[in-house]
Design a protein around this motif. Structure first.
Motif, short mmCIF file in Angstrom:
data_model
loop_
_atom_site.label_atom_id
_atom_site.label_comp_id
_atom_site.label_asym_id
_atom_site.label_seq_id
_atom_site.Cartn_x
_atom_site.Cartn_y
_atom_site.Cartn_z
N GLN A 154 0.72 -0.99 -0.02
CA GLN A 154 -0.03 0.10 0.06
C GLN A 154 0.76 1.15 0.09
OE1 GLN A 154 -0.61 -2.77 2.10
NE2 GLN A 154 -2.03 -3.34 0.42
N ASN A 155 1.97 1.13 0.27
CA ASN A 155 2.80 2.56 0.57
C ASN A 155 3.98 2.41 0.00
OD1 ASN A 155 4.58 0.94 2.31
ND2 ASN A 155 4.30 2.17 4.06
N HIS A 156 4.28 1.26 -0.94
CA HIS A 156 5.73 1.14 -1.28
C HIS A 156 6.20 1.97 -2.59
CE1 HIS A 156 3.80 -0.99 -4.68
NE2 HIS A 156 4.68 -0.49 -5.64
N GLN A 157 5.23 2.79 -3.00
CA GLN A 157 5.51 3.96 -3.98
C GLN A 157 6.17 4.78 -3.42
OE1 GLN A 157 2.47 2.72 -3.39
NE2 GLN A 157 1.61 1.94 -5.14
N GLN A 158 6.06 5.33 -2.38
CA GLN A 158 6.94 6.63 -1.76
C GLN A 158 8.33 5.83 -1.34
OE1 GLN A 158 4.37 6.38 2.04
NE2 GLN A 158 5.93 7.27 2.80
N ALA A 182 10.16 3.89 -3.50
CA ALA A 182 10.40 3.37 -4.95
C ALA A 182 11.83 3.71 -5.29
CB ALA A 182 9.43 3.65 -5.88
N ASP A 183 12.47 4.76 -5.11
CA ASP A 183 13.62 5.13 -5.42
C ASP A 183 14.64 4.28 -4.73
OD1 ASP A 183 13.04 6.45 -2.98
OD2 ASP A 183 14.56 8.04 -3.42
N LYS A 184 14.34 3.60 -3.53
CA LYS A 184 15.38 3.01 -2.73
C LYS A 184 14.90 1.53 -2.81
CE LYS A 184 17.11 6.51 -0.19
NZ LYS A 184 16.34 7.60 -0.99
N LEU A 185 13.93 0.84 -3.88
CA LEU A 185 13.53 -0.36 -3.85
C LEU A 185 14.03 -0.78 -5.37
CD1 LEU A 185 10.05 -0.15 -2.85
CD2 LEU A 185 12.01 -1.14 -1.50
N THR A 186 14.14 -2.18 -5.30
CA THR A 186 14.69 -2.76 -6.84
C THR A 186 13.27 -3.17 -7.50
OG1 THR A 186 14.66 -5.08 -6.12
CG2 THR A 186 16.77 -3.89 -5.75
N PRO A 187 13.28 -3.11 -8.83
CA PRO A 187 12.26 -3.80 -9.60
C PRO A 187 11.74 -5.02 -8.99
CG PRO A 187 13.81 -2.98 -11.18
CD PRO A 187 14.63 -2.96 -9.87
N GLY A 188 12.54 -5.93 -8.60
CA GLY A 188 12.01 -7.29 -8.04
C GLY A 188 11.30 -7.03 -6.69
N GLN A 189 11.88 -6.19 -5.77
CA GLN A 189 11.05 -6.05 -4.78
C GLN A 189 9.60 -5.23 -5.08
OE1 GLN A 189 14.23 -3.53 -2.86
NE2 GLN A 189 14.54 -4.96 -1.39
N ILE A 190 9.60 -4.51 -5.84
CA ILE A 190 8.29 -4.09 -6.01
C ILE A 190 7.24 -4.94 -6.93
CG2 ILE A 190 7.20 -2.31 -7.64
CD1 ILE A 190 9.64 -0.53 -7.50
N ALA A 191 8.08 -5.89 -7.60
CA ALA A 191 7.07 -6.82 -8.02
C ALA A 191 6.82 -7.72 -7.02
CB ALA A 191 7.93 -7.45 -9.28
N MET A 192 7.37 -7.99 -6.15
CA MET A 192 6.84 -8.82 -4.90
C MET A 192 5.76 -8.09 -4.33
SD MET A 192 8.70 -11.68 -4.92
CE MET A 192 8.60 -12.57 -3.33
N PHE A 193 5.72 -7.00 -4.05
CA PHE A 193 4.78 -6.20 -3.52
C PHE A 193 3.28 -6.33 -4.43
CE2 PHE A 193 7.92 -3.64 -1.20
CZ PHE A 193 7.62 -3.85 -0.06
N TYR A 210 3.67 -10.01 1.34
CA TYR A 210 4.92 -9.35 1.54
C TYR A 210 5.08 -7.94 2.00
CZ TYR A 210 9.59 -8.66 -0.64
OH TYR A 210 10.78 -8.45 -0.82
N LYS A 211 6.15 -7.88 2.78
CA LYS A 211 6.33 -6.59 3.50
C LYS A 211 7.69 -6.64 3.89
CE LYS A 211 5.20 -8.12 8.29
NZ LYS A 211 4.32 -7.77 9.40
#
Length: 483
Positions: free
Chosen positions: A90-94, A96-107, A114-115
């Motif tokens: 629910q909040n991963h977009q904020q 996003a600049d410190k997440l990988t594409p893989g982490q975003i895909a897991m969310f 997944y958290k």
């Protein structure tokens, strides 16, 4: 963020076209040091970041926590740390600049489960003093073989007598040097461990496996690496010397019990030179498929490739990939993973549908080298495009993303790093390889705490845990085989 001027957007192809020289100038190397310099001995930025979310490196864990005894389970030095915040679907977009594409895909794939619990960043990485000294020495001396031993091997062969056991390129010129540092990072002189892994199904059920790991690292055994007598058998001295030698013996499931492989990786040939003992045949054979690029990882049921160990490492004689520009980023990665290493856990506690239990994981903000690799023309691999995220403080792989032949994000890897402070040594305790398409996931045999009570134990880095060097020879492997 400050990055050395000749690192920024420097591709390996440009270097090879001009005859790359890996070593740096004395002026550049002067930036390295244990104290008071811009960079640590390993080339990481010493200072914290501008907003204080990454602290300065002050030598890492210098002594084990009070109460720790050699051979005990690891005490969490940061057990009192509280969660700063939790990243969710629910909040991963904020973030996003410190997440990988893989982490975003897991969310997105597992929005309800997944958290990422984010804790204070602790720059805990520490190493033996000789490793620091040798890494600084290497900065102005380590070079690739000239001439190259063959096409696509320009950064797969280290020139003899140009370096000492340490980080070879602490101030990397390109991602190829980052990959070399990562592949040949310090993982101890040797260790023996009973290691547990799993292959999980989409519903969260899983099949367990047990292997006996025996690692012997010729690179780190000798007068320049703490004084141990060097290994002298030809198996360890050929091709510029052995970088690491590994052996695994299957304990369970019963259908594969007694199978043993042993293999070595060399500084002038990164083919994983492997032999396999098959108990049903009672013989030893050459096993070129073990650790070979995208061949199935041992015991993985096809969920890992041979070269996805430690997120992504060099194996096979030739370089099949072209690397993108060198990048250093701040990313949330698993770190100081003592909670998932506590005794008494089982895979019932760890394994969930699609991923591992997030309440057992600790994420911290760290600087990582981002390696982007795209398959060269003329080669084939299950993952033509992939990323590896390498911790700048330790050269350990923390995260990995693999794309399939259609260009879709396919597999996501995370590695649970922590400091084995009795060595001292940053290394992984376990990992997880998630297949976004099938919903399955898998772990290397690296969890040491999930075995039966009274028999499970942490890896043994002491003299008692030193494997017999005959195990890595074909004749010796036959002797060790169970018939």
């Amino acid at each position: 963020m400050h990055i050395r001027r000749n690192c920024v957007f420097l591709a390996v192809g440009a270097l090879l076209a001009t005859g790359a020289v890996a070593k740096v100038s004395p002026e550049e190397a002067a930036r390295l040091g244990l104290e008071g310099t811009e960079l640590t001995p390993f080339g990481a930025i010493r200072a914290g970041n501008a907003d204080g979310t990454i602290p300065a490196w002050e030598g890492g864990i210098k002594t084990p926590p009070a109460g720790y005894k050699e051979g005990d389970w690891y005490i969490d030095p940061y057990a009192d740390d509280k969660i700063l915040f939790t990243i969710t679907a629910q909040n991963h977009q904020q973030y996003a600049d410190k997440l990988t594409p893989g982490q975003i895909a897991m969310f997105k794939k597992y929005p309800d489960t997944y958290k990422m619990n984010v804790y204070p960043s602790r720059r805990s990485a520490s190493f033996p003093q000789w490793h620091y000294d040798n890494s600084i020495y290497n900065a102005t001396r380590a070079e690739w073989c000239n001439p190259s031993p063959g096409p696509n091997r320009e950064t797969r062969c280290l020139a003899s007598n140009t370096s000492k056991p340490g980080v070879f390129f602490p101030i990397p010129n390109d991602a190829a040097e980052v990959m070399w540092n990562h592949t040949f990072r310090f993982v101890g002189k040797w260790y023996t461990a009973t290691a547990y892994g799993y292959n999980a199904f989409p519903d969260g059920s899983y099949a367990e496996q047990v292997k006996l790991d025996r690692f012997l690292m010729p690179l780190w055994i000798g007068p320049d690496a703490g004084g141990d007598p060097p290994l002298t058998h030809e198996r360890f001295t050929r091709l510029g010397g052995g970088g690491l030698c590994a052996s695994q013996e299957d304990i369970s499931p019963p259908r594969s019990a007694g199978t043993i492989f042993s293999a070595c990786l060399y500084l002038q040939d990164t083919t994983f030179d492997a032999y396999l003992y098959v108990p049903g045949q009672r013989r030893v054979r050459k096993a070129p498929e073990i650790g070979f690029y995208d061949s199935p990882g041992t015991g993985s049921d096809g969920l890992r490739t041979g070269d996805s160990r430690w997120t992504f490492w060099l194996t096979g004689q030739e370089e099949w990939y072209e690397y993108g520009p060198l990048q250093l980023k701040e990313i949330y990665i698993p770190y100081n993973s003592y909670k998932i290493a506590q005794p008494g856990l089982t895979f019932k506690d760890i394994v969930m549908k699609g991923h591992n239990n997030p309440d057992l994981k600790r994420y911290e903000l760290h600087r990582v080298w981002v390696v982007e690799a795209k398959l060269k023309p003329g080669f084939r691999h299950l993952s033509p495009h992939r990323f590896a995220y390498i911790d700048a403080d330790s050269w350990d792989g923390a995260l990995g993303d693999m794309y399939d032949a259609r260009g879709d994000l396919w597999r996501v890897t995370e590695s649970y790093l922590m400091n084995y402070y009795n060595v001292p040594l940053p290394y992984f305790w376990g990992d997880d390889h998630s297949d976004l398409i099938s919903g399955r996931h898998s772990a290397l045999n690296s969890f040491y705490n999930v075995g039966p009570k009274g028999t499970a134990a942490p890896p043994d880095f002491t003299a008692k845990g030193r494997p017999d060097q005959e195990l890595y020879t074909p004749a010796g492997l036959r002797k060790f085989g169970v018939r």
